[in-house]
Design an enzyme around this catalytic site. Structure first.
Site, short mmCIF file in Angstrom:
data_model
loop_
_atom_site.label_atom_id
_atom_site.label_comp_id
_atom_site.label_asym_id
_atom_site.label_seq_id
_atom_site.Cartn_x
_atom_site.Cartn_y
_atom_site.Cartn_z
NE ARG A 85 28.93 76.35 32.28
CZ ARG A 85 29.35 75.23 31.89
NH1 ARG A 85 27.74 74.52 31.76
NH2 ARG A 85 30.35 74.64 32.35
CB VAL B 86 27.88 70.33 26.75
CG1 VAL B 86 27.83 70.04 25.46
CG2 VAL B 86 28.24 72.08 26.55
#
Ligand code: ADP
Length: 448
Positions: A292, A295
């Site tokens: 994914r 952050v």
């Protein structure tokens, strides 16, 4: 290209995707739980749809509600952000079988790398070094004891489904191992609904170095260099930077090549991260893949001059990458700090509340990625991240000076934050010298 996408997330990453889409001329549908109703960032999307009550299990994790919102919102694709459903291969599959593109890797590749034990097996297949440990899950106590004695204590018991720094315990002898196995399996079952645990040698004072990859559906897969995320507290990242300081050139090259090999073996595309530990002798070992956006993606964006969210969207729409490996730059130095609503005087417990005053830094070299503002109420329901402060300068030395200056300018009242700890880290001579490892923060301030 897509005309309209839905963002199955909240907070700063939802806003980050809204911004990228807006610049690409793509409309956005945001979703929100009752707890986020009225949040300012939602008004920046073209439409916002409520998907349920505050608990994530009733809203941001509810696949059927998100798919319904996507249908009502008439979107062609869903960006999952990070956390929540972003690494759920079933969700990716449901999206695609509902004729909605999932802005992320193929679900088959996600499933392969999603669980730590199968990711280890894949790494071995790709000839990528892994931390010495068990071949698969450990199910039998005596076998575990024999293995631990073979690889040598200390040993780490890890949950195959673990994440967010949870589901790990260090054991230093047979007795602790036996007790630890049972407790770890129970904890893992409770936290991740998967009791599977395995063993890894505990690497003393390692650095955490990870490699950003980016691939398209035509089979091109590049690395976008590395990030050092060694500044952690309880295995949670506090500071991330690129390039990794004091990493020999050949190690940097080998680690980046290893990440590409591993992801190619998995049939991966979109953005992803391969995480490694680097020991005191600069040997590196694969630990896991994050399938994914992460952050800490902005530090890579700043040194490579690429917009990773836009790249993810383009790749999901079937476009091929328009950059070659050799042309991916690593310019200057970027550092990110995570600002969390946590109380330094209370063991960094979440510190929800209303932000009564907020003055954020700016000026040359400073980027602030956040959805919060003065008057914003940080709720108790979700992750405590309120924003990411990122700097980019010509050299690490200059980045450190800019980050110190930016942190000094930061003024927030009404909630407690990690800013005092971040200021201490940035002021520390060992950090300035790049003498970093994952135990640094706890050794230096014993968690305070
Ligand atoms: P999570 O998925 O919970 O983030 P990771 O496997 O990525 O778990 O590990 C998170 C952190 O835990 C690493 O950055 C490192 O600090 C520590 N860690 C993990 N494995 C080991 C190991 N074998 N030896 C020492 N530290 C480790």
């Amino acid at each position: 290209m897509f005309q309209r996408i839905l963002i199955a997330n909240r907070g700063e990453i939802a806003l980050r995707v809204i911004r990228a889409a807006r610049e690409m001329g793509i409309e956005t549908v945001a979703v929100f739980s009752e707890a986020d109703r009225g949040a300012h960032y939602l008004s920046l999307a073209d439409e916002a749809i409520c998907i349920g009550p505050a608990p994530a299990s009733e809203s941001y994790l509810k696949i059927d509600r998100i798919i319904s919102a996507a249908e009502i919102g008439n979107v062609q694709a869903i960006h999952p952000g990070y956390g929540f459903l972003s690494e759920n291969s079933h969700f990716a599959e449901v999206c695609r079988s509902s004729n909605i593109e999932f802005i992320g890797p193929p679900h088959e590749a996600m499933a392969k790398v999603g669980d730590k034990v199968s990711a280890r097996e894949l790494a071995m297949k790709a000839k990528v070094p892994v931390v010495p440990g068990s071949d698969g899950l450990v199910t039998e106590e005596n076998a575990a004891v024999a293995l631990a004695n073979k690889i040598g204590y200390p040993v780490l018991i890890k949950a195959t489904a673990g994440g967010g720094g949870k589901g790990m315990r260090v054991v230093r002898n047979d007795i602790a191992l036996k007790a630890g196995l049972k407790a770890a399996a129970q904890e893992a079952d409770k936290a991740f609904k998967n009791a599977g645990v395995y063993l890894e040698k505990y690497i003393e004072r390692p650095r955490h170095v990870e490699v950003q990859v980016l691939g398209d559906q035509q089979g091109n897969l590049l690395h976008l260099w590395e990030r050092d995320c060694s500044m952690q507290r309880r295995h949670q990242k506090l500071v991330e930077e690129s390039p990794a300081p004091n990493l020999p050139t050949n190690v940097r090259r080998n680690i980046c090549d290893a990440a590409v090999r591993l992801c190619k073996t998995a049939g991966y595309y979109s953005a992803g991260t391969c995480e490694f530990l680097v020991d005191q002798d600069n040997n590196f070992y694969f630990i896991e893949v994050n399938a994914r956006i992460q952050v800490e993606h902005p530090v890579t964006e700043l040194v490579t001059n690429l917009d990773l969210i836009k790249q993810q969207i383009r790749v999901a729409a079937g476009e091929s990458l328009d950059i070659r490996q050799k042309a991916v730059p690593q310019i200057g130095s970027a550092i990110e700090v995570r600002i969390n609503a946590e109380d330094p005087d209370n063991d960094y417990r979440p510190s929800p509340g209303r932000i009564t005053k907020l003055r954020v830094p700016g000026g040359p070299g400073v980027r602030w990625d956040s959805h919060v503002h003065e008057g914003y109420i940080v709720g108790p329901n979700y992750d405590s991240l309120i924003g990411k402060l990122i700097v980019h300068r010509d050299s690490r030395n200059e980045s450190i000076k800019t980050m110190r200056r930016a942190l000094a300018e930061f003024d927030v009242e009404g909630i407690r934050t990690t800013i005092p700890l971040l200021r201490k880290i940035l002021a520390h001579p060992d950090f300035a010298d790049g003498r970093v490892d994952t135990t640094f923060v706890e050794r230096t301030w014993s968690g305070k």
